[in-house]
Design an enzyme around this catalytic site. Structure first.
Site, mmCIF file in Angstrom:
data_model
loop_
_atom_site.group_PDB
_atom_site.id
_atom_site.type_symbol
_atom_site.label_atom_id
_atom_site.label_comp_id
_atom_site.label_asym_id
_atom_site.label_seq_id
_atom_site.Cartn_x
_atom_site.Cartn_y
_atom_site.Cartn_z
ATOM 1 N N SER A 188 22.297 -21.722 -26.110
ATOM 2 C CA SER A 188 21.792 -20.622 -26.923
ATOM 3 C C SER A 188 22.780 -20.338 -28.060
ATOM 4 O O SER A 188 23.034 -21.226 -28.876
ATOM 5 C CB SER A 188 21.532 -19.388 -26.057
ATOM 6 O OG SER A 188 20.772 -18.433 -26.756
ATOM 7 N N ASP A 257 -2.135 -29.056 -20.281
ATOM 8 C CA ASP A 257 -1.377 -29.526 -19.116
ATOM 9 C C ASP A 257 -1.573 -31.017 -18.889
ATOM 10 O O ASP A 257 -0.624 -31.745 -18.592
ATOM 11 C CB ASP A 257 -1.793 -28.726 -17.876
ATOM 12 C CG ASP A 257 -1.042 -29.121 -16.618
ATOM 13 O OD1 ASP A 257 -0.061 -29.866 -16.721
ATOM 14 O OD2 ASP A 257 -1.432 -28.677 -15.527
ATOM 15 N N ASP A 260 -0.205 -35.161 -20.810
ATOM 16 C CA ASP A 260 0.811 -36.149 -20.433
ATOM 17 C C ASP A 260 0.355 -37.032 -19.277
ATOM 18 O O ASP A 260 1.119 -37.874 -18.791
ATOM 19 C CB ASP A 260 2.127 -35.465 -20.076
ATOM 20 C CG ASP A 260 1.947 -34.343 -19.054
ATOM 21 O OD1 ASP A 260 1.039 -34.447 -18.211
ATOM 22 O OD2 ASP A 260 2.706 -33.357 -19.113
ATOM 23 N N ALA A 262 -0.763 -35.879 -16.250
ATOM 24 C CA ALA A 262 -0.646 -35.252 -14.928
ATOM 25 C C ALA A 262 -0.978 -33.769 -15.015
ATOM 26 O O ALA A 262 -0.558 -33.083 -15.954
ATOM 27 C CB ALA A 262 0.763 -35.437 -14.372
ATOM 28 N N ASP A 264 0.218 -30.872 -13.624
ATOM 29 C CA ASP A 264 1.363 -30.397 -12.836
ATOM 30 C C ASP A 264 1.868 -29.039 -13.302
ATOM 31 O O ASP A 264 2.978 -28.631 -12.958
ATOM 32 C CB ASP A 264 2.495 -31.421 -12.882
ATOM 33 C CG ASP A 264 2.982 -31.707 -14.297
ATOM 34 O OD1 ASP A 264 2.356 -31.202 -15.258
ATOM 35 O OD2 ASP A 264 3.988 -32.428 -14.443
ATOM 36 N N LEU A 266 2.827 -28.222 -16.199
ATOM 37 C CA LEU A 266 3.924 -28.393 -17.148
ATOM 38 C C LEU A 266 3.420 -29.109 -18.391
ATOM 39 O O LEU A 266 2.529 -29.956 -18.312
ATOM 40 C CB LEU A 266 5.062 -29.213 -16.528
ATOM 41 C CG LEU A 266 5.740 -28.656 -15.282
ATOM 42 C CD1 LEU A 266 6.720 -29.683 -14.716
ATOM 43 C CD2 LEU A 266 6.472 -27.351 -15.599
ATOM 44 N N ASP A 404 11.076 -22.601 -23.175
ATOM 45 C CA ASP A 404 12.008 -21.609 -23.720
ATOM 46 C C ASP A 404 11.229 -20.436 -24.295
ATOM 47 O O ASP A 404 10.341 -20.605 -25.123
ATOM 48 C CB ASP A 404 12.883 -22.245 -24.796
ATOM 49 C CG ASP A 404 14.121 -21.416 -25.105
ATOM 50 O OD1 ASP A 404 13.991 -20.172 -25.223
ATOM 51 O OD2 ASP A 404 15.206 -21.996 -25.249
ATOM 52 N N HIS A 444 14.787 -20.651 -20.905
ATOM 53 C CA HIS A 444 15.883 -20.561 -21.875
ATOM 54 C C HIS A 444 17.200 -20.919 -21.191
ATOM 55 O O HIS A 444 17.746 -20.119 -20.423
ATOM 56 C CB HIS A 444 15.945 -19.157 -22.473
ATOM 57 C CG HIS A 444 16.968 -19.015 -23.554
ATOM 58 N ND1 HIS A 444 16.934 -19.775 -24.700
ATOM 59 C CD2 HIS A 444 18.062 -18.213 -23.674
ATOM 60 C CE1 HIS A 444 17.948 -19.443 -25.473
ATOM 61 N NE2 HIS A 444 18.653 -18.510 -24.869
#
Length: 529
Positions: A188, A257, A260, A262, A264, A266, A404, A444
């Protein structure tokens, strides 16, 4: 500040004395050596046996830490270092018994008036002689900068540079072998400090690990002020309460989601995510959702889109990128609150205008322009030519969490692009000294929903293996010439047990699920261009 040292004549005597003393004796006798440095005054010199808590009674209450558990046997030295006639830094140097011949400085966070004691413990456990400072003032507020340019200069760059010079000298005095290599670790504001060292003091460190760097500092602060321009207060039609941000986040994840490969929960590459919000908008015949928490209005949809879009100057240049999709729920609790952010309020009151009555609700593009024109001590930290650091043989690893919620990860992408264009180097050429890793599921600096334990700070430390620990990966790169192809992150459950690992790719590569098998298997993923 210039520091001169006058100890060469006594060097052989000091070496003999060190050789005949125990570690504890060498520590308790070190005060005079510290005080012999110009502008340095020791306040604490003590031996601390490992596995105990050290009380921190003088730590500012806003730093929210009254003690620190110390893992390794150390010699702890606290001191005050005068940096000008009107400024000084508080600095601590921790010298471990299990010293590995490496020096390290740590950075700060936010407005940076808190010594990062967890990082001192983390790095001395790994055998580094480590230093940290209060960045020239105490506590988390920017009020110390009011009409105090020398204090502000410490915050901008001088504190870390001074810590490097004083810390290296003390390390050479404490250990007969001195140090082989020097390192920096920060996230940061600490990430910005790392890049400031690279840009302005290229010989301070051999290896710099800079996480979620708050480079573009002035524009980052202006973007924080701009947030209130977008959201308005809680009574305005543009504001979204937290419950609606949850709906927005669910829609973002529904659309992005799986990009990519998958499902998941994320987002590996936010660059590919361009959500639209028609599916969660209220019926077109309603200009208001009438308090409903199941749909958003057109005005609220525009708020979301603006927050995810870059902030531009009147000449069309980008001041700061928008927030990456996937961070909505936490960002809404901290930034999109319907009140001006303290970060922008304090900077404009205590630095830009030196006016404690400045009203942050009036922020507009003219304020951003005034702040950018001022750019005190070039705190922007946006130099694109890193050739001096490159020519000195230095190495940079930077990382940024794709969740973040404070500093958009797109900022690290933009800085990488800026260096690439300024230096005229292709990614493979930049890889020789500068590598950037995108960490899916990291918030973050640490924590988050994914494999975020990478060793970039004390809270994110799990393994000391170079493939699993970004700091030790840097050591291996600097000392053995083995550059990291990936940084492996670990996902822990609530009890601290590992759930899965994932290899995070070096930019501009992105992670794609190829299978076969579960997305929890790190070998089911591939880094692709």
């Amino acid at each position: 500040m210039k520091i001169s040292y006058f100890f060469v004549a006594s060097l052989s005597y000091v070496s003999v004395a060190r050789a005949s003393q125990s570690f504890e004796e060498r520590c308790t006798d070190f005060r005079d050596s510290i005080n012999s440095l110009p502008n340095v005054q020791a306040t604490i010199v003590e031996y601390v046996a490992g596995s105990q808590n050290v009380s921190l009674p003088d730590n500012d209450p806003s730093c929210n830490q009254s003690s620190q558990f110390v893992t390794a046997d150390i010699c702890r030295a606290a001191m005050v270092v005068k940096t000008s006639n009107s400024s000084q830094i508080v600095m601590e140097a921790w010298f471990p018994r299990n010293y590995t011949g490496r020096f390290l400085a740590t950075g700060n966070g936010g407005f940076g008036g808190c010594i990062r004691y967890p990082e001192l413990d983390y790095t001395t456990r790994l055998g580094f002689a480590a230093v940290a400072t209060n960045n020239g003032h105490n506590g988390t507020s920017a009020e110390a900068f009011l009409n105090s340019p020398e204090v502000l200069r410490d915050f901008a760059d001088r504190s870390i540079h001074t810590a490097a010079k004083v810390g290296k000298e003390l390390t050479k005095r404490f250990y007969a072998e001195g140090f082989r290599k020097s390192y920096y670790l920060g996230c940061s504001t600490g990430g910005r400090q790392g890049f400031k060292s690279v840009q302005q003091y290229p010989h301070d460190f051999d290896g710099v690990v800079a996480g979620a760097p708050a480079v573009h500092e002035v524009n980052l602060i202006s973007w924080a002020g701009h947030i209130y321009e977008i959201t308005g207060n809680k009574s305005e039609e543009t504001y979204l309460p937290p419950a609606l941000w949850n709906i927005v986040h669910s829609e973002v994840m529904r659309q992005c989601d799986g990009l990519d490969g998958a499902q998941d929960n994320l987002i590996e590459d936010p660059d590919l995510c361009h959500p639209t919000f028609e599916n969660i908008m209220c019926p077109s015949d309603n200009k208001s959702n009438n308090g409903s928490l199941s749909c958003i209005t057109e005005a609220q949809a525009n708020t979301v889109i603006q927050l995810m879009s870059p902030y531009y100057n009147t000449d069309g240049s980008m001041l700061f990128p928008g927030m990456q999709p996937g961070s909505e729920t936490v960002s809404s609790a901290l930034l999109y609150t319907g009140v001006p952010t303290p970060y922008a309020k304090e900077w404009f009151r205590y630095v830009v205008y030196n006016d404690t009555n400045w009203d942050p609700t009036t922020f507009n593009i003219k304020d951003a322009q005034a702040a950018l024109k001022q750019n005190p001590f070039n705190i922007q930290t946006w130099e694109g030519d890193l050739s001096r650091f490159q020519n000195a043989g230095g190495k940079i690893i930077t990382y940024h969490g794709m969740q973040d919620f404070l500093v958009s990860s797109f900022n690290s992408r933009e800085y990488y692009k800026h260096v690439h264009e300024t230096m005229g180097l292709a990614p493979d050429q930049l890889d020789e000294f500068y590598r950037y890793f995108r960490i899916s599921g990291m918030a973050h600096c640490y924590y988050g929903d994914g494999a975020s334990y990478i060793g970039g700070s004390a809270p994110s430390a799990y393994s000391d293996d170079p493939e699993d620990n970004v700091l030790m990966a840097m050591v291996e790169w600097v000392e053995k010439g083995i550059a990291p192809e990936f940084i492996r992150g670990t996902k822990l459950d609530q009890d601290g047990h590992p759930q899965y690992t994932r290899k995070h790719c070096r930019y501009p590569r992105r992670n794609v699920y190829r299978g076969p098998g579960s997305y929890l298997d790190e070998n089911a993923w591939e880094c692709v261009l």
